[in-house]
Design a protein around this motif. Structure first.
Motif, PDB file in Angstrom:
ATOM      1  N   LEU A  54       0.810  -1.223   0.000  1.00  0.00           N
ATOM      2  CA  LEU A  54       0.000   0.000   0.000  1.00  0.00           C
ATOM      3  C   LEU A  54       0.843   1.273   0.000  1.00  0.00           C
ATOM      4  CD1 LEU A  54      -2.888  -0.984   2.448  1.00  0.00           C
ATOM      5  CD2 LEU A  54      -2.802  -1.177  -0.048  1.00  0.00           C
ATOM      6  N   LYS A  55       2.134   1.148   0.269  1.00  0.00           N
ATOM      7  CA  LYS A  55       3.019   2.316   0.192  1.00  0.00           C
ATOM      8  C   LYS A  55       3.596   2.509  -1.213  1.00  0.00           C
ATOM      9  CE  LYS A  55       5.348   0.903   3.836  1.00  0.00           C
ATOM     10  NZ  LYS A  55       6.348   0.828   4.937  1.00  0.00           N
ATOM     11  N   GLU A  60       1.647   9.032   9.409  1.00  0.00           N
ATOM     12  CA  GLU A  60       0.623   9.948   8.908  1.00  0.00           C
ATOM     13  C   GLU A  60       0.842  10.354   7.453  1.00  0.00           C
ATOM     14  OE1 GLU A  60      -0.162  13.271  11.427  1.00  0.00           O
ATOM     15  OE2 GLU A  60      -0.474  12.029  13.222  1.00  0.00           O
ATOM     16  N   GLU A  61       2.088  10.572   7.052  1.00  0.00           N
ATOM     17  CA  GLU A  61       2.330  11.017   5.677  1.00  0.00           C
ATOM     18  C   GLU A  61       1.914   9.964   4.647  1.00  0.00           C
ATOM     19  OE1 GLU A  61       5.933  12.778   2.850  1.00  0.00           O
ATOM     20  OE2 GLU A  61       6.222  12.584   5.019  1.00  0.00           O
ATOM     21  N   ALA A  64       5.433  -3.304  12.555  1.00  0.00           N
ATOM     22  CA  ALA A  64       5.753  -1.983  12.002  1.00  0.00           C
ATOM     23  C   ALA A  64       5.525  -0.894  13.055  1.00  0.00           C
ATOM     24  CB  ALA A  64       4.901  -1.708  10.771  1.00  0.00           C
ATOM     25  N   ASP A  65       6.202   0.204  12.880  1.00  0.00           N
ATOM     26  CA  ASP A  65       6.127   1.318  13.834  1.00  0.00           C
ATOM     27  C   ASP A  65       5.382   2.472  13.186  1.00  0.00           C
ATOM     28  OD1 ASP A  65       6.562   3.028  15.970  1.00  0.00           O
ATOM     29  OD2 ASP A  65       8.526   3.653  15.241  1.00  0.00           O
ATOM     30  N   GLY A  66       4.049   2.406  13.205  1.00  0.00           N
ATOM     31  CA  GLY A  66       3.239   3.432  12.574  1.00  0.00           C
ATOM     32  C   GLY A  66       2.694   4.438  13.564  1.00  0.00           C
ATOM     33  N   ASP A  67       1.628   5.135  13.155  1.00  0.00           N
ATOM     34  CA  ASP A  67       0.991   6.149  13.991  1.00  0.00           C
ATOM     35  C   ASP A  67      -0.444   5.744  14.315  1.00  0.00           C
ATOM     36  OD1 ASP A  67       3.240   7.808  13.866  1.00  0.00           O
ATOM     37  OD2 ASP A  67       2.542   8.759  12.017  1.00  0.00           O
ATOM     38  N   MET A  68      -0.981   6.340  15.371  1.00  0.00           N
ATOM     39  CA  MET A  68      -2.380   6.127  15.744  1.00  0.00           C
ATOM     40  C   MET A  68      -3.042   7.478  15.991  1.00  0.00           C
ATOM     41  SD  MET A  68      -2.303   2.674  18.113  1.00  0.00           S
ATOM     42  CE  MET A  68      -0.738   3.012  18.945  1.00  0.00           C
ATOM     43  N   PRO A  69      -3.240   8.272  14.943  1.00  0.00           N
ATOM     44  CA  PRO A  69      -3.844   9.597  15.137  1.00  0.00           C
ATOM     45  C   PRO A  69      -5.299   9.491  15.577  1.00  0.00           C
ATOM     46  CG  PRO A  69      -3.613   9.122  12.799  1.00  0.00           C
ATOM     47  CD  PRO A  69      -2.902   8.028  13.528  1.00  0.00           C
TER      48      PRO A  69
END
Length: 257
Positions: free
Chosen positions: A106-107, A134-135, A219-224
């Motif tokens: 998906l990236k 987020e980006e 993975a080290d993602g975000d949780m906005p």
């Protein structure tokens, strides 16, 4: 007859892995089935009972499984990069012509080119996009905005943290983890243990090694916050977006094109 029995045994094995994945995920999210129910309620409310669905970051096909049980006339395209979870998904739905699986990152800006359809009535995802920062997530939402047909719907069910309520967040986390500890003492299998079992399986060992090379442990993602998701989806071309379900730790954000 011997081949038929072998196929039946293989189907049962894939279903067993599918169910064990569900149990492992429920250890983290006791309200998981309620999330799915609300998601499918809103699919029916917005696009009906025979939708063309994109199961985004589909994993083992948990959404597709529930979608087809509730809406037998639906069709689903599952897309993921994880070779082990896709192996379970493909094995579970082998022979079901309502379901197609696609391997894609998906990236990768060109991932949509791998899809069998240019547009979908509904794009659904659960417990997956927090793997993205987020980006890239903003870029992905822009692509989803072009995939959902006018009048169609996107839903993301995931961990979404409101950083403006730190005391509430801490209390919820402590309470949830105490319940998880009790379930663990009674034999619940966590993420790491589940993957260790997969690595020992003769069929899944190879794909599991591949996914470890791709992702590492996690993975080290975000949780906005849910508000961030709704705002970003509106900027991606959706007319409306808001939370349609929430628990103390998770939310379902719905965006209508």
């Amino acid at each position: 007859m011997e081949v038929e029995m072998t196929e039946q045994a293989a189907g049962g094995a894939w279903r067993s892995w599918q169910e064990s994945w569900d149990r492992q995920q429920e250890w983290y999210m006791p309200d998981r089935e309620e999330r799915f129910r609300v998601m499918l309620d809103m699919v029916e409310a917005t696009v009906g009972t025979a939708p063309r669905v994109l199961d985004l970051a589909c994993g083992t096909g948990s959404i597709t499984d529930r979608l087809l049980k509730r809406f037998p006339r639906a069709t689903s395209t599952g897309v993921d990069l994880d070779p082990a979870l896709l192996a379970i998904a493909c094995g579970t739905f082998d022979g079901d012509d309502r379901v197609t699986f696609v391997t894609a990152d998906l990236k990768d800006p060109a991932w949509t080119e791998r899809l069998p359809h240019p547009s979908y009535d509904a794009v659904l995802t659960a417990t997956a996009l927090h793997w993205l920062h987020e980006e890239p997530l903003t870029a992905l939402y822009g692509q989803i905005g072009t995939l959902v047909r006018d009048g169609g719907v996107f839903m993301n069910a995931d961990h979404m943290i409101d950083t403006g309520t730190p005391r509430i967040n801490a209390a919820e986390r402590a309470h949830r983890h105490a319940a998880m500890d009790r379930a663990k003492a009674e034999g619940a299998v966590d993420w790491s243990e589940w993957w260790a079992l997969a690595a020992e399986d003769p069929v899944l060992a190879g794909p599991t090694a591949e996914r470890l090379a791709l992702y590492g442990d996690h993975a080290d993602g975000d949780m906005p916050s849910p508000q961030w998701h709704a705002r970003t989806l509106r900027a991606a071309g959706f007319a409306e977006a808001r939370v349609v379900w929430s628990s103390p730790s998770d939310s379902v954000v719905l965006a209508l094109k």
